[in-house]
Design an enzyme around this catalytic site. Structure first.
Site, short mmCIF file in Angstrom:
data_model
loop_
_atom_site.label_atom_id
_atom_site.label_comp_id
_atom_site.label_asym_id
_atom_site.label_seq_id
_atom_site.Cartn_x
_atom_site.Cartn_y
_atom_site.Cartn_z
CG ASP A 128 -2.02 -1.00 1.12
OD1 ASP A 128 -2.31 -1.42 -0.02
OD2 ASP A 128 -2.58 -1.39 2.16
CG HIS A 175 24.90 5.42 -13.31
ND1 HIS A 175 24.38 4.82 -14.44
CD2 HIS A 175 25.20 6.68 -13.66
CE1 HIS A 175 24.40 5.69 -15.44
NE2 HIS A 175 24.90 6.83 -14.99
CG ASP A 195 25.92 13.77 -9.87
OD1 ASP A 195 25.09 14.70 -9.77
OD2 ASP A 195 26.18 13.19 -10.94
CG ASP A 204 23.00 17.07 -12.71
OD1 ASP A 204 23.59 16.52 -11.76
OD2 ASP A 204 22.97 16.60 -13.87
CG HIS A 262 30.84 10.60 -18.16
ND1 HIS A 262 30.81 11.98 -18.26
CD2 HIS A 262 31.48 10.32 -16.99
CE1 HIS A 262 31.40 12.49 -17.19
NE2 HIS A 262 31.82 11.52 -16.40
CG HIS A 318 22.70 15.91 -18.95
ND1 HIS A 318 21.80 16.60 -18.17
CD2 HIS A 318 23.63 15.41 -18.08
CE1 HIS A 318 22.16 16.51 -16.90
NE2 HIS A 318 23.28 15.81 -16.80
CG HIS A 325 19.84 12.80 -18.17
ND1 HIS A 325 20.27 11.51 -18.22
CD2 HIS A 325 20.71 13.45 -17.34
CE1 HIS A 325 21.36 11.37 -17.45
NE2 HIS A 325 21.64 12.53 -16.92
CD GLU A 336 27.30 15.57 -16.13
OE1 GLU A 336 27.53 14.73 -15.26
OE2 GLU A 336 26.14 15.84 -16.53
CE1 TYR A 389 33.94 9.79 -12.50
CE2 TYR A 389 34.36 9.82 -14.88
CZ TYR A 389 33.69 10.31 -13.77
OH TYR A 389 32.77 11.32 -13.93
NE ARG A 447 29.58 13.23 -12.40
CZ ARG A 447 29.58 11.99 -11.94
NH1 ARG A 447 30.47 11.12 -12.39
NH2 ARG A 447 28.71 11.61 -11.03
CD GLU A 456 26.35 17.35 -13.24
OE1 GLU A 456 26.38 16.59 -12.24
OE2 GLU A 456 25.60 17.15 -14.21
N1 GLY Z 1 23.16 13.35 -12.01
C1 GLY Z 1 22.92 12.85 -13.29
C2 GLY Z 1 23.88 13.37 -14.25
O1 GLY Z 1 24.83 14.02 -13.86
O2 GLY Z 1 23.73 13.22 -15.43
MN MN Z 2 24.46 15.75 -15.05
MN MN Z 3 24.97 15.03 -11.94
#
Ligand code: GLY
Ligand code: MN
Ligand code: MN
Length: 441
Positions: free
Chosen positions: A42, A248, A265, A276, A355, A359, A366, A389, A393, A410, A412
């Site tokens: 529930d 992730h 992040d 973000d 990566h 974005h 995103h 960003e 790594y 990273r 960002e």
């Molecule tokens: N936090 C998701 C990204 O940086 O794309």
């Molecule tokens: Mn991002």
């Molecule tokens: Mn991010």
């Protein structure tokens, strides 16, 4: 809310619908909001409306459907909302709901109906419409429902009505609208960014060796909530040491160790808009020599990328600028070997940077919007918002000097394209080595 924040005026949603209807030219758009989702038995996940639906309605209740009928020579343009009926009994349990009557006034609709009448009313609205605008393929139960309504109209063609001949994806129009943010949207996004900046500052101040990642996550969520942003825009990544090399990572359960870096992040959602931010800093407050080298490299790559965010530049230019700096840096640090052209050509840099550099950012983290048009990277335009960003790594690996092992970094920021250049919404979050070390003292 403890803080008065700017929200998009209701009038602006009406203007968006009018613009959307102009782009449609003809036909009928059917845009449902997101369903409520069960977490277990529930218990529900916190409800989040569909971004497209909310973008055109400003209406945040579940079980609602927006219908827009474009103007023809016979009928005027019409904006219709189907929503939950008033229900005194349910409201005792679940709280206030507008109901069709109040929603009509409050949200500027021409007509509103209880959502239970959808199956009855929709076939009559579809009659004689040449085209249906909807997000076909997004939810198969909706697809079936729409096809059922179309067939009901077809069953009546002997009475003289015509059925829609075409179903078109309504998201194509909205993606382009959502991609260019209005000054009102930018104001909300700046507020979201400010809250996230404060959360990151607090995280830096509170981090110490022997704490756990989830303790830092709690500080982030606490700050978001305390400042009126009730939800994170996505699950926070709080990754100490080697965990930062898992792109992730969201377990956030490990103990923080002196000598390691912490990558965070995290960004809040405010009034439906995301922020973000990623920051990386030493758990004990002091970067080691190797950490400094890699950190400064990523920071330089980010600066090079951000410098390319300006109107007329192509989407890919910030990424290319970051890649040039990172690849050369990997060579200089002995992580990659050979010439810059060789490393870029062979993509050997992908062992440490796998990566892309950003974005679109908006209602969704995103966000909506094409990155290419007719096969070519699109040009940046004022009002677009993107993240920048870059990262690096380095996992434990026999081919890499040991002092680099488990460095995951990273950095960002959220960047708006302005008329002549760019504006960094998240600039107040510390990111130079000196600023971070000073704040953490
Ligand atoms: N936090 C998701 C990204 O940086 O794309
Ligand atoms: Mn991002
Ligand atoms: Mn991010």
């Amino acid at each position: 809310m403890t803080m008065q924040t700017f929200t998009i005026p209701i009038q602006s949603y009406l203007k968006r619908r009018q613009l959307f209807a102009q782009h449609m030219q003809t036909g009928i758009a059917i845009i449902p909001t997101a369903p409520e989702r069960i977490r277990n038995r529930d218990a529900h996940y916190p409800y989040r409306f569909d971004s497209y639906f909310y973008y055109l309605s400003g209406f945040s209740e579940p079980e609602a459907v927006l219908v827009i009928v474009a103007k023809t020579d016979k009928v005027p343009e019409k904006h219709i909302l189907f929503c939950r009926a008033k229900d005194k009994e349910r409201e005792i349990w679940d709280g206030y709901r507008y109901g069709p009557e109040a929603a009509k006034e409050a949200f500027n609709f021409d007509e509103t109906y209880p959502v239970t009448q959808l199956d009855e009313i929709l076939p009559t609205l579809l009659a004689d419409q040449p085209v249906i605008y909807t997000a076909l393929g997004h939810d198969s139960s909706w697809d079936q429902r729409i096809i059922r309504w179309m067939n009901q109209v077809r069953d009546q063609i002997r009475t003289g009505v015509t059925a829609p001949e075409k179903i078109t994806d309504c998201r194509v129009i909205m993606d382009e609208m959502r991609l260019i943010k209005s000054s009102e949207e930018l104001q909300v996004m700046q507020q979201a960014a400010n809250i996230s900046v404060q959360a990151h500052q607090r995280a830096m101040q509170i981090t110490k060796p022997d704490k756990y990642e989830y303790e830092i996550e709690a500080e982030l969520l606490y700050t978001f909530n305390r400042l009126g942003a009730r939800f994170p825009a996505y699950t926070s990544i709080v990754a100490g040491g080697a965990n930062a090399c898992v792109l992730h990572y969201v377990d956030n359960t490990a103990e923080l160790k002196s000598g390691d870096l912490l990558l965070i992040d995290a960004g809040c959602e405010l009034h439906g808009y995301a922020s973000d931010i990623t920051r990386t800093f030493p758990i004990n407050g002091k970067f080691s020599a190797a950490q400094k080298d890699v950190y400064q490299l990523v920071l330089n790559a980010q600066a090079a990328a951000i410098a390319q965010v300006k109107p007329g530049n192509l989407w890919n230019e910030p990424h290319q600028a970051a890649l040039q700096v990172l690849a050369q840096g990997f060579i200089d640090l002995g992580l990659c070997h050979g010439s810059l052209d060789g490393v870029l050509e062979s993509e050997d840099y992908k062992r440490f940077y796998m990566h892309r550099t950003g974005h679109w950012l908006g209602m969704d983290v995103h966000d909506a919007g094409q990155y290419k048009q007719r096969g070519a990277w699109r040009a940046l335009q004022p009002g677009m918002v993107l993240t920048v960003e870059p990262g690096c790594y380095i996992r434990a690996d026999d081919n890499v000097a040991e002092h680099f092992w488990n460095i995951g970094i990273r950095i960002e920021d959220d960047v708006v394209v302005t008329a002549s250049n760019h504006n960094i919404l998240t600039a107040a979050a510390p990111k130079t080595i000196a600023d971070i070390e000073e704040l953490m003292q």
